[in-house]
Write a protein that holds these residues in place. Structure first.
Motif, mmCIF file in Angstrom:
data_model
loop_
_atom_site.group_PDB
_atom_site.id
_atom_site.type_symbol
_atom_site.label_atom_id
_atom_site.label_comp_id
_atom_site.label_asym_id
_atom_site.label_seq_id
_atom_site.Cartn_x
_atom_site.Cartn_y
_atom_site.Cartn_z
ATOM 1 N N ALA A 93 -16.813 -67.084 -29.223
ATOM 2 C CA ALA A 93 -15.998 -68.136 -29.861
ATOM 3 C C ALA A 93 -16.149 -68.120 -31.379
ATOM 4 C CB ALA A 93 -16.404 -69.491 -29.299
ATOM 5 N N SER A 94 -17.362 -67.845 -31.873
ATOM 6 C CA SER A 94 -17.573 -67.855 -33.324
ATOM 7 C C SER A 94 -16.949 -66.615 -33.966
ATOM 8 C CB SER A 94 -19.072 -67.888 -33.652
ATOM 9 O OG SER A 94 -19.696 -68.988 -33.042
ATOM 10 N N GLY A 95 -17.302 -65.441 -33.438
ATOM 11 C CA GLY A 95 -16.841 -64.181 -34.034
ATOM 12 C C GLY A 95 -15.332 -64.120 -34.179
ATOM 13 N N ARG B 99 -19.493 -55.949 -27.311
ATOM 14 C CA ARG B 99 -20.196 -55.546 -26.085
ATOM 15 C C ARG B 99 -19.326 -55.826 -24.867
ATOM 16 N NH1 ARG B 99 -26.274 -57.621 -25.080
ATOM 17 N NH2 ARG B 99 -25.240 -59.625 -24.742
ATOM 18 N N THR B 100 -18.718 -57.012 -24.846
ATOM 19 C CA THR B 100 -17.847 -57.376 -23.726
ATOM 20 C C THR B 100 -16.556 -57.958 -24.301
ATOM 21 O OG1 THR B 100 -19.876 -58.105 -22.626
ATOM 22 C CG2 THR B 100 -17.799 -58.632 -21.531
ATOM 23 N N PRO B 101 -15.400 -57.437 -23.913
ATOM 24 C CA PRO B 101 -14.162 -58.028 -24.446
ATOM 25 C C PRO B 101 -13.948 -59.434 -23.880
ATOM 26 C CG PRO B 101 -13.683 -56.203 -22.925
ATOM 27 C CD PRO B 101 -15.165 -56.311 -23.010
ATOM 28 N N CYS C 27 -12.812 -76.487 -33.848
ATOM 29 C CA CYS C 27 -13.110 -76.750 -32.439
ATOM 30 C C CYS C 27 -11.928 -76.304 -31.584
ATOM 31 C CB CYS C 27 -13.352 -78.244 -32.258
ATOM 32 S SG CYS C 27 -13.823 -78.657 -30.585
ATOM 33 N N ASP C 28 -12.215 -75.825 -30.385
ATOM 34 C CA ASP C 28 -11.090 -75.410 -29.542
ATOM 35 C C ASP C 28 -10.721 -76.485 -28.509
ATOM 36 O OD1 ASP C 28 -13.187 -75.046 -27.857
ATOM 37 O OD2 ASP C 28 -13.033 -72.864 -27.755
ATOM 38 N N ILE C 29 -11.166 -77.697 -28.778
ATOM 39 C CA ILE C 29 -10.699 -78.862 -28.006
ATOM 40 C C ILE C 29 -9.843 -79.680 -28.980
ATOM 41 C CG2 ILE C 29 -11.422 -80.978 -26.801
ATOM 42 C CD1 ILE C 29 -12.276 -78.413 -25.338
ATOM 43 N N CYS D 192 -15.064 -66.994 -16.638
ATOM 44 C CA CYS D 192 -16.488 -66.783 -16.324
ATOM 45 C C CYS D 192 -17.318 -66.965 -17.598
ATOM 46 C CB CYS D 192 -16.689 -65.410 -15.719
ATOM 47 S SG CYS D 192 -18.367 -65.148 -15.124
ATOM 48 N N LYS D 193 -16.821 -66.410 -18.710
ATOM 49 C CA LYS D 193 -17.330 -66.771 -20.036
ATOM 50 C C LYS D 193 -16.289 -67.726 -20.608
ATOM 51 C CE LYS D 193 -19.118 -62.128 -20.970
ATOM 52 N NZ LYS D 193 -20.377 -62.058 -21.678
ATOM 53 N N ARG D 194 -16.624 -68.389 -21.696
ATOM 54 C CA ARG D 194 -15.679 -69.342 -22.272
ATOM 55 C C ARG D 194 -14.344 -68.663 -22.595
ATOM 56 N NH1 ARG D 194 -16.586 -74.450 -24.321
ATOM 57 N NH2 ARG D 194 -14.981 -75.178 -25.747
HETATM 58 P P1 NAP Z 1 -21.451 -66.489 -27.647
HETATM 59 O O1 NAP Z 1 -20.257 -67.067 -27.017
HETATM 60 O O2 NAP Z 1 -22.734 -66.497 -26.911
HETATM 61 O O3 NAP Z 1 -21.062 -65.018 -28.080
HETATM 62 C C1 NAP Z 1 -22.028 -64.129 -28.505
HETATM 63 C C2 NAP Z 1 -21.391 -62.774 -28.715
HETATM 64 O O4 NAP Z 1 -22.399 -61.894 -29.180
HETATM 65 C C3 NAP Z 1 -20.847 -62.179 -27.429
HETATM 66 O O5 NAP Z 1 -19.734 -61.405 -27.720
HETATM 67 C C4 NAP Z 1 -22.013 -61.314 -26.961
HETATM 68 O O6 NAP Z 1 -21.639 -60.258 -26.124
HETATM 69 C C5 NAP Z 1 -22.511 -60.795 -28.283
HETATM 70 N N1 NAP Z 1 -23.916 -60.390 -28.233
HETATM 71 C C6 NAP Z 1 -24.989 -61.182 -28.019
HETATM 72 N N2 NAP Z 1 -26.113 -60.461 -28.055
HETATM 73 C C7 NAP Z 1 -25.734 -59.166 -28.285
HETATM 74 C C8 NAP Z 1 -26.433 -57.956 -28.412
HETATM 75 N N3 NAP Z 1 -27.769 -57.904 -28.297
HETATM 76 N N4 NAP Z 1 -25.733 -56.830 -28.647
HETATM 77 C C9 NAP Z 1 -24.388 -56.880 -28.757
HETATM 78 N N5 NAP Z 1 -23.660 -57.997 -28.641
HETATM 79 C C10 NAP Z 1 -24.331 -59.138 -28.406
HETATM 80 O O7 NAP Z 1 -21.778 -67.191 -29.060
HETATM 81 P P2 NAP Z 1 -20.783 -67.958 -30.029
HETATM 82 O O8 NAP Z 1 -19.575 -67.161 -30.261
HETATM 83 O O9 NAP Z 1 -21.569 -68.414 -31.197
HETATM 84 O O10 NAP Z 1 -20.374 -69.221 -29.164
HETATM 85 C C11 NAP Z 1 -21.344 -69.986 -28.467
HETATM 86 C C12 NAP Z 1 -20.739 -71.245 -27.960
HETATM 87 O O11 NAP Z 1 -20.543 -72.123 -29.055
HETATM 88 C C13 NAP Z 1 -19.362 -71.122 -27.351
HETATM 89 O O12 NAP Z 1 -19.371 -70.690 -26.035
HETATM 90 C C14 NAP Z 1 -18.839 -72.534 -27.502
HETATM 91 O O13 NAP Z 1 -19.363 -73.349 -26.495
HETATM 92 C C15 NAP Z 1 -19.408 -72.918 -28.836
HETATM 93 N N6 NAP Z 1 -18.449 -72.622 -29.918
HETATM 94 C C16 NAP Z 1 -17.253 -73.254 -29.873
HETATM 95 C C17 NAP Z 1 -16.317 -72.972 -30.826
HETATM 96 C C18 NAP Z 1 -14.994 -73.622 -30.747
HETATM 97 O O14 NAP Z 1 -14.865 -74.729 -30.322
HETATM 98 N N7 NAP Z 1 -13.978 -72.927 -31.161
HETATM 99 C C19 NAP Z 1 -16.561 -72.066 -31.834
HETATM 100 C C20 NAP Z 1 -17.798 -71.447 -31.857
HETATM 101 C C21 NAP Z 1 -18.727 -71.720 -30.894
HETATM 102 P P3 NAP Z 1 -21.597 -60.444 -24.516
HETATM 103 O O15 NAP Z 1 -20.345 -61.215 -24.234
HETATM 104 O O16 NAP Z 1 -21.598 -59.095 -23.982
HETATM 105 O O17 NAP Z 1 -22.828 -61.220 -24.150
#
Ligand code: NAP
Length: 489
Positions: free
Chosen positions: A183-185, A204-206, A58-60, A290-292
């Motif tokens: 956040a996951s990747g 797709r987006t840094p 978690c990042d909190i 704007c994004k997390r």
């Molecule tokens: P996410 O933040 O929604 O990231 C999805 C990634 O996939 C983004 O880089 C997005 O690019 C890319 N993507 C999505 N559809 C795509 C497509 N069709 N083609 C190419 N790239 C695509 O998902 P997540 O990383 O699983 O995180 C989701 C949320 O979970 C976080 O915001 C956070 O709230 C929570 N989380 C928290 C933690 C933590 O506490 N450390 C860890 C993991 C998750 P774009 O940016 O261009 O859309």
């Protein structure tokens, strides 16, 4: 058929993650036992059970990422790793005696409001049950979203989502592709980089990334927190206010100030990436926050390893052999991992909840999700959502919001019992007015400053985040607002 032929509960909670368990514990603590938790899996933990990818954390900070009534002096690190969060939830659920209330492997297949009986008819694989009150504690990050890239299904190698990690898939010596740098990747890329023969990151987006500065919590501190819980409470309080200060910067967006904060990320990038071409690829092009905002000390260094390539060109298609880019370049892959987020604003569950006059939640939310205080929706009596619309946070611990909602729902249940109210339904004009107020407030926030993120639905409307401080939400949800509801006695 009569209700009495089916098991009946005063409260049915769907989901045994942070919010569902927290709600159940609150009921249990008040002496109630007429409730059930329907859990689709065979363990507690919700998103913290499902997201078991390498490096998940978690990042909190740990001290804030726990229930206020069950601080954990044993956290091993400043930022809690996923296995510890899951173990914490399991242990806390056991300690408060809610595990026997859980129906395991029991997904909600559908729920319909019964106007005559004033209860919910809930379909599960084990048959129908009825409940006076239905609490959806299913969370916004529970349905993985695969990218809608043409050809995805044709891929012949191994394909999986980060929230459904295939632990049987050995990445050693494989050509691995990762779509997504959220956040996951960014958490698992450094973990798998040493194993893969070739690792291609499709970005797709840094993202904006700032230093994480995680560290183990020394044994003496843990011993101190055990002996003197007040010490941990003080640390928690300090973290709480630091995070509310960050929240102010996100809610009251100011482009000039934002540029100053962005410097933190740019400096981090400069320190960790020497190659100007790679640095340019990784430089974000939207307002920070704007994004997390992501925290990592090892993602950028992993990208500089000789077996890693960051591809910022558009992915045109997935082929049976790998990925084809817009410029026709083919990248052959053995494994493709999608770290592409969740169905936060269009969850399939919305099509399964049928309210008054046979209207589904997905229909009621045809123009976007909305719920009064993130909890109640007009036309869906005795239904409460946890982490419902516009209760998410960009700056602090979701557990704070969850506890506010638990309090609100608990107060509502108490009022219903005391006044012998059979059904409550939030007045449409109250919900409308509340939503207008929310959307107006969101206009000035960084999340509405122009980038595309999962915080916005397909109409571009922010239906996920709370536009303010956690203490404001707590104040608003302290008491059940009976006047906002039509009640049926
Ligand atoms: P996410 O933040 O929604 O990231 C999805 C990634 O996939 C983004 O880089 C997005 O690019 C890319 N993507 C999505 N559809 C795509 C497509 N069709 N083609 C190419 N790239 C695509 O998902 P997540 O990383 O699983 O995180 C989701 C949320 O979970 C976080 O915001 C956070 O709230 C929570 N989380 C928290 C933690 C933590 O506490 N450390 C860890 C993991 C998750 P774009 O940016 O261009 O859309």
């Amino acid at each position: 058929m009569e209700d009495k032929e089916f098991p009946h509960f005063e409260v049915a909670i769907v989901g045994a993650g942070f919010s569902g368990l927290g709600m159940a514990i609150r009921l249990k603590k008040s002496g109630q036992s007429d409730f059930v938790i329907l859990e689709r899996a065979s363990d507690t933990g919700g998103t913290w059970r499902d997201n078991s990818y390498p490096g998940c954390a978690c990042d909190i900070q740990s001290h804030l990422y726990s229930f206020s009534f069950a601080l954990n002096p044993n956290w091993s690190r400043l930022f809690p790793p996923q296995p510890e969060i899951q173990a914490y939830l399991r242990e806390t659920a056991a300690r408060y005696g809610v595990l026997p209330h859980i129906h395991w492997n029991c997904p909600l297949l559908g729920a319909a409001w019964d106007e005559d009986e004033k209860n919910w008819q809930i379909t599960t694989p084990g048959g129908l049950i009825t409940a006076h009150v239905l609490v959806l504690a299913t969370g916004p990050l529970s349905e993985p979203s695969l990218p809608g890239i043409p050809g995805l299904a044709s891929f012949k190698g191994k394909l999986f989502h980060s929230a459904q990690w295939d632990h049987a898939c050995d990445l050693t010596g494989k050509r691995v592709g990762v779509i997504g740098t959220g956040a996951s990747g960014i958490q698992f890329v450094p973990e798998i980089q040493p194993q893969a023969a070739r690792l291609t990151i499709f970005q797709r987006t840094p993202p904006w990334i700032v230093p994480r500065q995680d560290r183990p919590i020394p044994a003496w501190q843990r011993a101190l927190y055990k002996k003197l819980p007040l010490a941990q409470r003080l640390v928690r309080l300090k973290i709480y206010w630091q995070r509310e200060a960050i929240g102010a910067g996100l809610v009251y967006y100011n482009p000039a100030r934002s540029k100053l904060i962005a410097q933190l990320g740019l400096n981090h990038l400069k320190r960790q990436i020497a190659d100007p071409a790679l640095r340019a690829k990784l430089t974000p092009n939207y307002a920070i926050g704007c994004k997390r905002i992501l925290l990592s000390d090892d993602f950028y260094p992993a990208l500089t390893r000789p077996n890693v390539e960051v591809v910022a060109d558009r992915v045109a298609a997935i082929t049976p052999e790998g990925v084809r880019l817009a410029d026709d370049r083919e990248i052959p892959l053995d494994v493709l991992i999608c770290a592409t987020g969740f169905h936060a604003t269009d969850a399939p569950l919305f099509t399964k909840i049928k309210g008054r006059e046979g209207r589904y939640l997905s229909e009621a939310w045809g123009k976007g999700m909305r719920a009064y205080l993130g909890a109640t929706v007009s036309g869906f009596p005795n239904l409460f959502l946890m982490i419902g619309p516009n209760t998410g946070l960009g700056h602090s611990s979701m557990v704070l919001m969850i506890e506010s909602q638990i309090k609100y729902i608990f107060e509502a249940l108490r009022a219903m019992k005391k006044e012998q109210i059979k059904a409550i339904d939030v007045r449409p004009e109250i919900l409308e007015h509340y939503n207008e107020w929310l959307q107006e407030r969101l206009k000035g926030t960084v999340w509405n400053s122009g980038c595309k993120s999962w915080y916005l639905d397909k109409r571009g409307q922010n239906t996920t985040l709370w536009p303010g401080f956690t203490f404001t939400f707590r104040r608003l949800t302290r008491h059940f607002k009976a006047d906002a509801y039509n009640s049926t006695l």
